[in-house]
Design a protein around this motif. Structure first.
Motif, mmCIF file in Angstrom:
data_model
loop_
_atom_site.group_PDB
_atom_site.id
_atom_site.type_symbol
_atom_site.label_atom_id
_atom_site.label_comp_id
_atom_site.label_asym_id
_atom_site.label_seq_id
_atom_site.Cartn_x
_atom_site.Cartn_y
_atom_site.Cartn_z
ATOM 1 N N PRO A 1 -17.240 -30.230 -25.899
ATOM 2 C CA PRO A 1 -18.641 -30.403 -26.194
ATOM 3 C C PRO A 1 -19.360 -29.382 -25.188
ATOM 4 O O PRO A 1 -20.554 -28.954 -25.452
ATOM 5 C CB PRO A 1 -18.786 -31.910 -25.553
ATOM 6 N N ALA B 1 -19.602 -25.928 -26.766
ATOM 7 C CA ALA B 1 -20.422 -26.086 -27.791
ATOM 8 C C ALA B 1 -21.804 -25.918 -27.252
ATOM 9 O O ALA B 1 -22.712 -24.904 -27.931
ATOM 10 C CB ALA B 1 -20.205 -27.163 -28.686
ATOM 11 N N SER C 1 -18.743 -27.183 -33.741
ATOM 12 C CA SER C 1 -19.570 -28.241 -33.221
ATOM 13 C C SER C 1 -21.017 -27.686 -32.879
ATOM 14 O O SER C 1 -22.026 -28.527 -33.276
ATOM 15 C CB SER C 1 -18.995 -28.646 -31.796
ATOM 16 N N ALA D 1 -22.954 -27.486 -36.204
ATOM 17 C CA ALA D 1 -23.415 -29.075 -36.637
ATOM 18 C C ALA D 1 -24.637 -29.272 -36.193
ATOM 19 O O ALA D 1 -25.382 -30.092 -36.538
ATOM 20 C CB ALA D 1 -22.363 -29.999 -36.308
ATOM 21 N N GLU D 2 -25.159 -28.679 -34.994
ATOM 22 C CA GLU D 2 -26.545 -28.824 -34.533
ATOM 23 C C GLU D 2 -27.553 -27.969 -35.393
ATOM 24 O O GLU D 2 -27.507 -27.213 -35.533
ATOM 25 C CB GLU D 2 -26.692 -28.380 -32.931
ATOM 26 N N ALA E 1 -13.214 -30.487 -33.375
ATOM 27 C CA ALA E 1 -14.482 -30.730 -33.728
ATOM 28 C C ALA E 1 -14.834 -31.939 -34.180
ATOM 29 O O ALA E 1 -15.914 -32.508 -34.053
ATOM 30 C CB ALA E 1 -14.997 -29.649 -34.552
ATOM 31 N N ASP F 1 -17.876 -33.998 -35.814
ATOM 32 C CA ASP F 1 -18.956 -33.077 -36.012
ATOM 33 C C ASP F 1 -18.566 -32.144 -37.504
ATOM 34 O O ASP F 1 -19.538 -31.528 -38.104
ATOM 35 C CB ASP F 1 -19.117 -32.004 -34.965
#
Length: 457
Positions: A321, A324, A359, A362-363, A381, A384
């Motif tokens: 996290p 990412a 990850s 994925a945003e 990941a 995600d």
């Protein structure tokens, strides 16, 4: 009795018998899994495309070893109605068996090919290859499938088979070529010194290697044609130096991260690199891939995901996290820079950096055009993966079996356009001759296609 050292030797010896059939209309189909290593050698010798032919037997519900029919790709279906009536199998039972086997056939075909469509067979000479034939039931169905897909001529080729099977199969194939038909035949394995099971990862690797060889041949032909055209017109391609090639400092939260930004003239996209644990922006492997992308007209940013102080705590190196988040922040910074704000952006992740890249992709705010993973751990990941929308290419080494399996499993969770590319002979770090070049070529192809498509929208 003929004894083969392994499937590769059997394939080379079989190819010698098949040389008279060499021609531009030939397609070689291997029956997975054991038939593919044999078929690979045949296809290479004949300069023919290689594909798999996936078939599934429909077994009688209460006696699964007894085939009441079979199915193949493209909706091909055979049912022995006489046997179904004799065995007393109800229509709904046939339907249930077919539904189950159709799902497994689809899963296997997708695992072997990824998103690549089957090779067209219509009007072509199709050579169906297996590592040996005992009863011939699978080979019989395979020949029928090839014929239903429009094959002009079907040749069944195997290193060894029982005489009864050859006689039976001669009724469905236009020609059966077999190196040895011993009267005493108990099992295929007795004719091989090495008859270990062929894993899915080896099948995938061989299919990719065959595809790479085909792509390289087409590229060489195109380059040769282009060179002739350039010679006639008096033109040539100049190698222009990049317009930006500099060290940069990127703010990320309370930290300032070091990076190196390269932008060729008229760059069509930008690839951000996320390195793995124990590496940095100076990674020679990532720099090699970045150089190939620059040559293809793509910009690159290699940067340190962590500050020197953060790297001293090993927990941070595996904090997906956190990594990412750094990618998201750096992407935001690039969107604000005059030289890069209008460029479509892709992520290239290695090892744990691949999980961070997925990850971050994925945003929704990152709006990433494509992702490539090299020897990555996409499984890290986690949830995600289902949120990633960017087309994703997972590159793994054929001699890195654990990571191959992790990538194949992770690919099933991805809902985006995806592909798994296995580099034959490569271990985790792609240190073997030619393997890193294969990574660079695949990454360049993927990014060039998807970043340019994004730019044109």
């Amino acid at each position: 009795m003929m004894l083969f050292r392994n499937r590769q030797e059997a394939g080379r010896r079989l190819a010698e018998r098949l040389m008279p059939h060499k021609g531009p209309d030939v397609v070689v189909l291997g029956l997975p899994r054991g038939g593919v290593p044999v078929a690979f050698e045949v296809a290479r010798a004949l300069d023919a495309p290689l594909d798999v032919l996936v078939v599934r037997k429909l077994g009688v519900p209460f006696q699964p070893e007894l085939a009441m029919g079979a199915i193949g790709e493209g909706g091909v279906r055979f049912v022995d109605e006489s046997l179904v009536r004799t065995a007393g199998v109800r229509p709904e039972e046939v339907e249930a068996v077919e539904k189950r086997e159709r799902a497994e056939l689809t899963r296997r075909a997708r695992a072997f090919r990824g998103d690549r469509p089957p090779t067209p067979l219509a009007g072509r000479t199709v050579i169906v290859v297996d590592d040996g034939i005992a009863t011939g039931s699978t080979a019989w169905v395979a020949c029928q499938v090839a014929r239903q897909h429009g094959a002009a001529r079907t040749i069944l080729a195997v290193p060894v088979a029982s005489p009864r099977a050859v006689e039976h199969l001669a009724k469905v194939a236009d020609e059966v070529i077999c190196l040895d038909t011993p009267e005493s035949f108990f099992a295929i394995g007795e004719f091989y010194a090495d008859f270990r099971q062929t894993p899915d990862s080896e099948v995938i690797a061989l299919l990719h290697e065959a595809q790479d060889a085909s792509d390289a041949a087409h590229a060489a032909h195109a380059a040769k044609s282009g060179a002739r055209s350039g010679a006639k017109s008096g033109t040539r391609r100049d190698e222009d130096p990049p317009v930006v090639d500099e060290e940069v400092t990127i703010p990320a939260g309370t930290q300032r991260l070091a990076g190196h930004l390269t932008l060729p003239e008229n760059a069509t996209g930008l690839v951000v690199f996320a390195h793995g644990s124990g590496s940095s922006r100076h990674s020679p492997r990532n720099r090699y891939v970045a150089s190939a992308l620059n040559d293809a007209g793509l910009g690159t940013l290699l940067f340190d995901l962590l500050s020197s102080a953060e790297e001293s705590d090993r927990v941070n190196v595996f904090d997906i996290p956190l990594l990412a988040t750094r990618l998201v922040e750096v992407t935001g910074w690039l969107r604000e820079q005059p030289a890069t704000r209008d460029l479509p952006i892709g992520y290239f992740g290695a090892s744990t950096g691949a999980a961070a890249a997925l990850s971050a992709a994925a945003e929704p705010e990152t709006d990433i055009a494509a992702v490539v993973s090299r020897g990555g751990r996409p499984d890290l990941a986690a949830s995600d993966l289902e949120l990633v929308q960017a087309p994703t290419l997972l590159i793994v080494g054929g001699h890195d079996p654990i990571v191959v399996d992790l990538n194949l499993d992770a690919a099933r969770w991805l809902r985006c356009e995806k592909s798994v590319h296995v580099v034959p002979g490569a271990t985790h770090l792609f240190e073997e001759p030619g393997t890193l070049e294969a990574v660079a070529a695949e990454a360049t192809r993927w990014f060039t296609s998807h970043l340019r498509a994004k730019a044109s929208r």
